[in-house]
Design a protein around this motif. Structure first.
Motif, short mmCIF file in Angstrom:
data_model
loop_
_atom_site.label_atom_id
_atom_site.label_comp_id
_atom_site.label_asym_id
_atom_site.label_seq_id
_atom_site.Cartn_x
_atom_site.Cartn_y
_atom_site.Cartn_z
N THR A 98 0.83 -1.21 0.00
CA THR A 98 0.00 0.00 0.00
C THR A 98 0.86 1.25 0.00
OG1 THR A 98 -1.74 -1.18 1.20
CG2 THR A 98 -1.84 1.22 1.23
N GLY A 99 1.97 1.22 0.73
CA GLY A 99 2.85 2.38 0.78
C GLY A 99 3.38 2.75 -0.59
N PHE A 100 3.82 1.76 -1.37
CA PHE A 100 4.36 2.07 -2.69
C PHE A 100 3.24 2.35 -3.69
CE2 PHE A 100 8.15 0.28 -0.77
CZ PHE A 100 9.14 1.12 -1.28
N ASP A 101 2.07 1.75 -3.52
CA ASP A 101 0.93 2.13 -4.36
C ASP A 101 0.56 3.59 -4.14
OD1 ASP A 101 0.69 -0.34 -5.49
OD2 ASP A 101 -1.00 -1.00 -4.28
N ARG A 102 0.67 4.02 -2.90
CA ARG A 102 0.38 5.42 -2.58
C ARG A 102 1.40 6.35 -3.23
NH1 ARG A 102 2.09 7.75 2.62
NH2 ARG A 102 1.23 9.85 2.80
N ARG A 103 2.68 5.95 -3.20
CA ARG A 103 3.71 6.81 -3.79
C ARG A 103 3.48 7.00 -5.29
NH1 ARG A 103 10.18 5.72 -3.89
NH2 ARG A 103 10.19 7.37 -2.33
N TYR A 104 3.16 5.92 -6.01
CA TYR A 104 3.05 5.98 -7.45
C TYR A 104 1.67 6.41 -7.94
CZ TYR A 104 7.52 3.59 -7.24
OH TYR A 104 8.84 3.28 -6.98
N GLY A 105 0.80 6.83 -7.02
CA GLY A 105 -0.50 7.35 -7.42
C GLY A 105 -1.55 6.31 -7.71
N VAL A 106 -1.24 5.04 -7.44
CA VAL A 106 -2.20 3.97 -7.72
C VAL A 106 -3.44 4.11 -6.83
CG1 VAL A 106 -2.57 1.47 -7.71
CG2 VAL A 106 -0.40 2.41 -8.51
N LEU A 107 -3.22 4.41 -5.56
CA LEU A 107 -4.35 4.55 -4.64
C LEU A 107 -5.27 5.69 -5.07
CD1 LEU A 107 -2.82 4.07 -1.08
CD2 LEU A 107 -4.00 2.40 -2.49
N THR A 170 -4.21 -5.75 9.44
CA THR A 170 -4.43 -5.03 8.18
C THR A 170 -4.65 -3.56 8.45
OG1 THR A 170 -5.38 -6.99 7.11
CG2 THR A 170 -5.86 -4.86 6.12
N ALA A 171 -5.47 -3.24 9.45
CA ALA A 171 -5.71 -1.84 9.81
C ALA A 171 -4.42 -1.16 10.25
CB ALA A 171 -6.76 -1.76 10.90
N LEU A 172 -3.60 -1.85 11.02
CA LEU A 172 -2.32 -1.29 11.45
C LEU A 172 -1.39 -1.06 10.27
CD1 LEU A 172 -1.74 -3.40 14.69
CD2 LEU A 172 -2.07 -0.91 14.60
N GLY A 173 -1.36 -2.03 9.34
CA GLY A 173 -0.53 -1.88 8.16
C GLY A 173 -0.97 -0.71 7.29
N LEU A 174 -2.27 -0.53 7.12
CA LEU A 174 -2.79 0.60 6.34
C LEU A 174 -2.50 1.92 7.05
CD1 LEU A 174 -6.21 -0.83 5.10
CD2 LEU A 174 -4.10 -0.56 3.80
N LEU A 175 -2.58 1.92 8.37
CA LEU A 175 -2.29 3.14 9.13
C LEU A 175 -0.84 3.58 8.90
CD1 LEU A 175 -2.98 5.29 11.26
CD2 LEU A 175 -2.37 3.61 13.02
N VAL A 176 0.10 2.64 8.97
CA VAL A 176 1.50 2.97 8.74
C VAL A 176 1.71 3.42 7.29
CG1 VAL A 176 3.85 2.04 8.69
CG2 VAL A 176 2.31 1.42 10.55
N ALA A 177 1.14 2.66 6.35
CA ALA A 177 1.34 2.97 4.93
C ALA A 177 0.71 4.30 4.53
CB ALA A 177 0.75 1.85 4.07
N GLY A 178 -0.37 4.68 5.21
CA GLY A 178 -1.07 5.90 4.84
C GLY A 178 -0.55 7.14 5.52
N THR A 179 0.42 7.01 6.42
CA THR A 179 0.92 8.17 7.14
C THR A 179 2.42 8.38 6.97
OG1 THR A 179 1.11 6.80 9.14
CG2 THR A 179 -0.89 8.10 8.89
#
Length: 264
Positions: A98-107, A170-179
């Motif tokens: 999710t972190g790299f999807d966020r970087r490349y604009g996929v999210l 999953t929620a913890l992973g998304l929290l880290v990836a989204g911040t």
């Protein structure tokens, strides 16, 4: 079209071209399947999901590390390694992806499609469930070959704990990836996984750790999942405290992710 002519099939009574969008459940399942395949085809993710847990299981069975914690090494090792699998897929694997999807604009792109933000999150949860099912088959099969015989009456409680545990991680992973930035997400998720695996009550029961540390470790999601799975698969009972701890982590991490998650 001439008067009295029959409209082409698909235009009758609509005045528009056919091609209705798929339902939300269908979109979620398709996206979940895509993400699951992407995770299983990624070499780094595959090492984290299968190879490391398999090595951990083998090492715990052939060494005397767990001799003081249960009736047999495999009975204590297998539930702990299944908890590790949940952490690796739901927290570390999903967080990094999710972190790299966020970087490349996929999210940001996918959130504007008919899938939507809620569908995207649900699809990620489906992907975690699919990969976790693969892990359970592979690791559980290997443990069975090593002599593991879990209590039949504990299968359902274990499934409940795995479901709640995967939601929490999953929620913890998304929290880290989204911040955090992707590089920081990569470092944090891997470091936390290692720390929790070593001293988070996953493999060694929290009650067997130093007395001063036990109150802090027992409320970690890792200890709750590890202890809960051991209670289910070794004793055949559901640990209500472990379940409540995991539910609390799932709720708090979900609320925090909703509040602070950044899509770009």
């Amino acid at each position: 079209m001439t008067p009295g002519a029959t409209p082409p099939q698909g235009l009758q009574g609509t005045g528009a071209v056919t091609g209705a969008a798929a339902s939300l459940p269908t979109r979620v399942l398709r996206h979940g399947g895509y993400e699951a395949l992407a995770m299983l085809r990624n070499g780094e993710q595959l090492v984290l999901a299968i190879v490391l847990p398999m090595l951990a299981l083998t090492a715990l069975v052939i060494t005397p590390l767990l001799d003081a914690y249960g009736p047999s090494r495999i009975d204590i090792a297998a539930p702990g390694v299944l908890a590790l699998c949940t952490m690796s897929t739901a927290f570390t694997g999903q967080g990094i992806a999710t972190g790299f999807d966020r970087r490349y604009g996929v999210l940001r792109f996918l959130s504007t499609t008919p899938l939507g933000r809620s569908g995207l999150i649900l699809g990620k949860a489906v992907a975690v469930a699919v990969v976790l099912a693969v892990q359970l088959v592979v690791i559980g099969g290997a443990a069975a070959l090593l002599g593991w015989s879990p209590r039949a009456e504990g299968i359902l409680p274990a499934a409940v704990l795995l479901l709640v545990g995967s939601a929490a991680f999953t929620a913890l992973g998304l929290l880290v990836a989204g911040t955090l930035r992707p590089e920081a997400t990569l470092a944090v998720t891997n470091l936390v996984w290692i720390l929790l695996a070593a001293a988070g009550g996953v493999i060694i029961p929290a009650t067997s750790l130093p007395v001063a540390a036990e109150p802090f470790i027992s409320v970690l999601p890792s200890a709750a999942l590890g202890d809960g799975l051991r209670s289910a698969l070794v004793d055949g009972t559901l640990d209500p405290v472990a379940c409540l701890v995991l539910l609390a982590w799932a709720a708090l991490a979900s609320l925090a992710a909703i509040r602070w998650f950044k899509w770009s």
